[in-house]
Motif scaffolding. Structure first.
Motif, PDB file in Angstrom:
ATOM      1  N   ASP A 591       0.837  -1.130   0.036  1.00  0.00           N
ATOM      2  CA  ASP A 591       0.011  -0.015   0.014  1.00  0.00           C
ATOM      3  C   ASP A 591       0.901   1.244  -0.046  1.00  0.00           C
ATOM      4  O   ASP A 591       0.327   2.228  -0.362  1.00  0.00           O
ATOM      5  N   GLN A 611     -11.131   8.535  -1.821  1.00  0.00           N
ATOM      6  CA  GLN A 611     -11.057   7.467  -2.421  1.00  0.00           C
ATOM      7  C   GLN A 611     -10.512   7.523  -4.050  1.00  0.00           C
ATOM      8  O   GLN A 611     -10.549   8.592  -4.596  1.00  0.00           O
ATOM      9  N   GLU A 613      -8.536   5.647  -7.654  1.00  0.00           N
ATOM     10  CA  GLU A 613      -8.363   4.530  -8.424  1.00  0.00           C
ATOM     11  C   GLU A 613      -7.139   4.373  -8.751  1.00  0.00           C
ATOM     12  O   GLU A 613      -6.222   5.293  -8.692  1.00  0.00           O
ATOM     13  N   ASP A 635      -6.814   0.525  -6.524  1.00  0.00           N
ATOM     14  CA  ASP A 635      -8.016   1.181  -5.969  1.00  0.00           C
ATOM     15  C   ASP A 635      -7.756   0.996  -4.410  1.00  0.00           C
ATOM     16  O   ASP A 635      -7.666   0.182  -3.986  1.00  0.00           O
ATOM     17  N   GLY A 636      -8.182   2.186  -3.883  1.00  0.00           N
ATOM     18  CA  GLY A 636      -8.440   2.321  -2.406  1.00  0.00           C
ATOM     19  C   GLY A 636      -8.643   3.502  -1.910  1.00  0.00           C
ATOM     20  O   GLY A 636      -9.234   4.466  -2.337  1.00  0.00           O
ATOM     21  N   VAL A 637      -8.299   3.549  -0.434  1.00  0.00           N
ATOM     22  CA  VAL A 637      -8.793   5.001   0.238  1.00  0.00           C
ATOM     23  C   VAL A 637      -7.402   5.470   0.905  1.00  0.00           C
ATOM     24  O   VAL A 637      -6.503   4.678   1.242  1.00  0.00           O
ATOM     25  N   ALA A 639      -5.115   6.447   3.402  1.00  0.00           N
ATOM     26  CA  ALA A 639      -5.079   6.311   4.864  1.00  0.00           C
ATOM     27  C   ALA A 639      -4.035   7.118   5.508  1.00  0.00           C
ATOM     28  O   ALA A 639      -4.207   7.417   6.792  1.00  0.00           O
ATOM     29  N   GLU A 659      -5.045   2.189   1.303  1.00  0.00           N
ATOM     30  CA  GLU A 659      -5.417   1.107   1.838  1.00  0.00           C
ATOM     31  C   GLU A 659      -6.429   0.231   0.702  1.00  0.00           C
ATOM     32  O   GLU A 659      -7.338   1.370   0.376  1.00  0.00           O
ATOM     33  N   ALA A 660      -6.255  -0.660   0.385  1.00  0.00           N
ATOM     34  CA  ALA A 660      -6.996  -1.354  -0.789  1.00  0.00           C
ATOM     35  C   ALA A 660      -8.582  -1.762  -0.373  1.00  0.00           C
ATOM     36  O   ALA A 660      -8.817  -1.745   0.998  1.00  0.00           O
ATOM     37  N   THR A 661      -9.446  -1.235  -1.099  1.00  0.00           N
ATOM     38  CA  THR A 661     -10.796  -1.440  -0.925  1.00  0.00           C
ATOM     39  C   THR A 661     -11.472  -2.757  -1.698  1.00  0.00           C
ATOM     40  O   THR A 661     -10.835  -3.236  -2.589  1.00  0.00           O
TER      41      THR A 661
END
Length: 661
Positions: A591, A611, A613, A635-637, A639, A659-661
Motif C-alpha cells: 500500500d 477514494q 483509483e 484502488d483504495g482509500v 489512509a 489501503e485497498a478496498t
C-alpha cells in the motif's frame, strides 16, 4: 569601438562556469564566481579567482536572483557578466539590468532575447519571415480552456512546451484530451520553477522527427554567420544526451537551406553573440522549433569541428570586436560526438540520483568538460549532469570509436549514472548507421536498458576479499604477533580456526562466503573446494588478490556497506548485508507509496480519506528541476499522508498509504 574587459563574473554554476573561467583566464581576464550555500565547496568556486556567496540552495533564492548576482558583480569589481546557459541566460530583464549597471553583457541584446526567448513570439516572427512551422498554438491567451481547445483542434498527440525556456523543462507529451489538464498544470509548474515564467505553447507532436540545430554568431557591426549544424536527436525526457556535428545523412540542399534560414532568423532580430536556431526535420522537410539565445550545452562539438573557442568569440564580440572570421573562412574538419554523463538511473525511468562522488575517473584522448570532481556531492537542487565527454575524429566512424572507448574507461562510484546507456547507444548498429530520430531510446529501450551481466562466483569472492582487506587495514596490528586473531579475523573461538562469514548481494542475488584463518593461512571454504586466499588493498583502491593458484589485480572501492569492483567496462556493485537484518517489508508494503529519489514535494492531489483509483496522481516530487508524479498502486482509500507541500524528502520516505478496498 571596443571596451576593455578585465574581470568577468559568471552568473552560473557547474561545468559551464568552469568552462567560461578557463577561457577568461587564458585571455588574462579575472574570473569571478557566484555560489549558493549548497555550492560553497563546488568546483566552479575552486576554479575562480574570486567567489561571492549570493544566497541559499534553492535556485530562485540564489542563481535566479538577478539583484543578488549584480550585487556580487559590484562587490568583486566585475566589468562584464557571462550568464552561461540556464538560470538567467535568457532573461531579458536581467540583461537590461546588467547593461544599466554599466557592465558588459556577454550575450545578445535584450530585445533579441525577448523576440526569440519566447517560443510563441519566435514562432510568430518566423511565420512572418516565411520559415516553415509545425502546426500549433503560440498565442498570448494562457487560459486553460483556451489551451485545451487549441490542443483538441490541433489533434493528438500534442506537445506542451514552456514558452520561456528549453532543456526539456516544462515539456509534456499528451496523448489524449482527458490527460491535457493535468499535463498542462505540471508543465506550468516546471516552467515557473525553471524560468520564472509559466507561459506555454502547444504544437502537434511529430512522431519520428530529428532534432537538428544550427550554431549562429553575430557581432555588433552587422556581420552574421553560421558555424554548421549539430544533430541532437538522441534524447530522453525531451533532453539531449548525445549530440554530434555535423549532422549525418543531411542532404547538401537541406544543410544549405537550414544554414541560410538560421542566419536570416538571427538578422531579423538584430542578433549579437552566440545563438542556436533549432529545427525539427522529418524526411526532406524542416520546421523552425525555437532559438536559444545563449551558448548551448553541446557547443563543444562545434568547437571540435571548427577549431574555434566560442566563449572567446563571445567575449570579443561583447568587447565590441568584429567576428574573427567571415562565412567563407569557416571550415568543417572531421566529426565530433558528445555524450552527457548524468547522475540518474535509466532502469528507474531516469530518476535523478544524489550522493558523493567517491571515485570519478576519465580516460585521455577525449575532451572532458566537468563541473565536479572526486569528493563533490551531486545534490537534488540542481541539474544532475556530471560531465560531458567529447570525441573528435577524422570521420564519424572514428569519432564514435573514440567515444565508445572513452565511455568504457570512465569510472564513477558513489552515484548511479547513465554511462552504460550511453555506451550502448554509441555501439548500437542503428545509431552507428545514423538510422535514428528523437524516439530512438524509447524504440530500442529493451536493448539499451537490458540488465547487466550478473556477477559471477569469482566476482563475489573478490568482493568478499575486498571487504576483508578493508577491515584488516583499519585494525591495529601488533608487529610482534602478526598472526594474532585480532589482526587476521573478527570473532573467533579458542583452539579452533578463526571463522568469518560475509554475506553479499548483487543484482538480487545473495551469497554468503566463509573464511577460515589458522596459523597465518586464510582459506575460502566452499561446498566443493577450499581456496587459500590473501589480499592487500592500497589507500588508492588497488587490490592484489590471491585465490588458490590465481593472482589478480584490480581496483576496488569499499565504503560502509558498499563494495564496487572496477573490473572491465561495467563496475560491479555489491552490498554487504547484516546477518541480523529483519525483513524489509511491513504491514503496508503493497500500500505504501515511497519517494523514488531525494527532492521537494511540490503538489498533493489527495487528502486522507479520499477514494482513489489505480494510477490516480497522488503527489508530485521535484528533483533537479524535473517533476515526478507518484500514482496510486491500486484502488483504495488514502489512509496516510507523510508530507506536505514544501517538504524536502529523502529517497524511500513514505509519502502516502493507500489501503485497498
Amino acid at each position: 569601438m571596443t571596451r576593455p574587459i578585465r574581470a568577468i563574473l559568471v552568473a552560473n554554476r557547474g561545468e559551464i562556469a568552469v568552462r567560461v573561467m578557463k577561457t577568461a583566464k587564458r585571455l588574462g581576464i579575472r574570473a569571478i564566481a557566484v555560489y549558493s550555500e549548497a555550492d560553497a565547496g563546488a568546483m566552479h568556486v575552486r576554479t575562480a579567482d574570486e567567489a561571492v556567496r549570493i544566497g541559499p540552495a534553492p535556485a530562485r533564492d540564489s542563481y535566479l536572483a538577478g539583484d543578488r548576482v549584480l550585487e556580487a558583480a559590484r562587490i568583486a569589481g566585475a566589468d562584464a557578466v557571462h550568464p552561461g546557459y540556464g538560470f538567467l541566460s535568457e532573461n531579458a530583464e536581467f540583461a537590461e539590468a546588467v547593461e544599466a549597471a554599466g557592465l558588459a553583457w556577454i550575450g545578445p541584446p535584450p530585445e533579441a532575447i525577448r523576440a526569440m526567448g519566447s517560443k510563441s513570439a519566435a514562432k510568430a516572427l518566423m511565420e512572418k519571415a516565411k520559415v516553415p512551422l509545425v502546426p500549433g498554438y503560440h498565442g498570448a491567451d494562457q487560459d486553460p480552456d483556451t489551451l485545451t481547445a487549441a490542443a483538441d483542434r490541433i489533434g493528438y498527440p500534442v506537445l506542451i512546451k514552456a514558452s520561456a525556456g528549453g532543456g526539456g523543462k516544462g515539456m509534456k507529451i499528451v496523448e489524449a484530451s482527458g490527460d491535457f489538464p493535468a499535463a498542462l498544470a505540471s508543465a506550468k509548474r516546471e516552467a515557473m520553477a525553471s524560468f520564472g515564467d509559466d507561459r506555454v505553447l502547444v504544437e502537434r507532436y511529430l512522431t519520428a522527427p530529428r532534432h537538428v540545430e544550427v550554431q549562429v554568431f553575430a557581432d555588433g557591426l552587422g556581420n552574421t554567420i553560421h558555424l554548421f549544424e549539430r544533430d541532437c536527436s538522441i534524447q530522453r525526457r525531451h533532453q539531449k544526451v548525445i549530440e554530434e556535428a555535423p549532422a549525418p545523412n543531411l542532404s547538401d540542399r537541406m544543410r544549405a537551406e537550414m544554414g541560410a534560414a538560421a542566419v536570416a532568423a538571427a538578422r531579423a532580430v538584430g542578433y549579437v553573440g552566440a545563438g542556436t536556431v533549432e529545427f525539427i526535420t522529418e524526411e526532406n522537410a524542416f520546421y523552425f522549433m525555437e532559438m536559444n539565445t545563449r551558448l548551448q550545452v553541446e557547443h563543444p562539438v562545434t568547437e571540435a569541428i571548427t577549431g574555434l573557442d566560442l566563449v572567446e568569440w563571445q567575449i570579443r564580440v561583447a568587447a565590441g570586436e568584429p567576428l574573427p572570421l567571415d562565412q567563407k573562412d569557416v571550415r568543417c574538419q572531421g566529426h565530433a560526438v558528445e555524450a552527457r554523463l548524468y547522475a540518474e538511473d535509466p532502469d528507474r525511468d531516469f530518476v535523478p540520483q544524489v550522493g558523493r562522488l567517491r571515485r570519478l575517473a576519465f580516460p585521455d584522448g577525449v575532451r572532458i568538460d566537468a563541473g565536479v570532481e572526486v569528493g563533490d556531492t551531486v545534490s537534488h537542487h540542481y541539474d544532475p549532469m556530471i560531465a560531458k565527454l567529447i570525441a573528435h575524429g577524422p570521420d564519424r566512424e572514428g569519432a564514435l570509436a573514440r567515444l565508445s572507448a572513452a565511455l568504457d574507461a570512465t569510472k564513477v562510484v558513489g552515484v548511479t549514472t547513465n554511462r552504460r546507456l550511453l555506451a550502448r547507444i554509441v555501439d548500437h548498429p542503428a545509431f552507428r548507421s545514423a538510422r535514428f530520430d528523437t524516439g530512438f531510446i524509447d524504440r530500442h529501450r529493451d536493448e539499451l536498458l537490458a540488465p547487466s551481466v550478473p556477477a559471477e562466483t569469482l566476482d563475489f569472492q573478490l568482493a568478499a576479499l575486498a571487504v576483508r582487506a578493508a577491515r584488516t587495514a583499519v585494525r591495529r596490528i601488533d608487529p610482534s604477533d602478526p598472526y594474532s586473531p585480532f589482526a587476521t579475523a573478527g570473532a573467533y573461538n579458542p583452539n579452533l580456526p578463526a571463522m568469518e562469514e560475509i554475506t553479499l548481494s548483487a543484482g538480487g542475488v545473495e551469497q554468503t562466503l566463509r573464511f577460515e584463518t589458522e596459523g597465518g593461512r586464510t582459506v575460502l571454504a566452499g561446498d566443493s573446494e577450499r581456496l587459500e586466499t590473501a589480499a592487500t588493498l592500497s589507500p588508492e583502491g588497488q587490490m592484489i588478490a590471491t585465490l588458490g593458484r590465481r593472482r589478480l589485480q584490480l581496483r576496488v572501492h569499499v565504503e560502509g556497506d558498499e563494495v564496487v569492483l572496477l573490473k572491465g567496462a561495467e563496475p560491479l556493485a555489491f552490498r554487504v548485508l547484516d546477518p541480523w537484518r529483519g525483513p524489509a517489508t511491513g504491514t503496508h508494503a503493497v500500500d505504501r507509496v515511497l519517494s523514488p529519489m531525494p527532492g521537494a514535494v511540490v503538489a498533493l492531489m489527495v487528502s486522507v480519506g479520499d477514494q482513489v483509483e489505480r494510477g490516480a496522481p497522488l503527489v508530485v516530487v521535484e528533483a533537479m528541476k524535473m517533476e515526478h508524479v507518484l500514482r496510486a498502486p491500486h484502488d483504495g482509500v488514502v489512509a496516510f499522508l507523510g508530507a506536505e507541500v514544501g517538504y524536502v524528502v529523502d529517497e524511500g520516505v513514505e509519502l502516502v498509504i493507500v489501503e485497498a478496498t
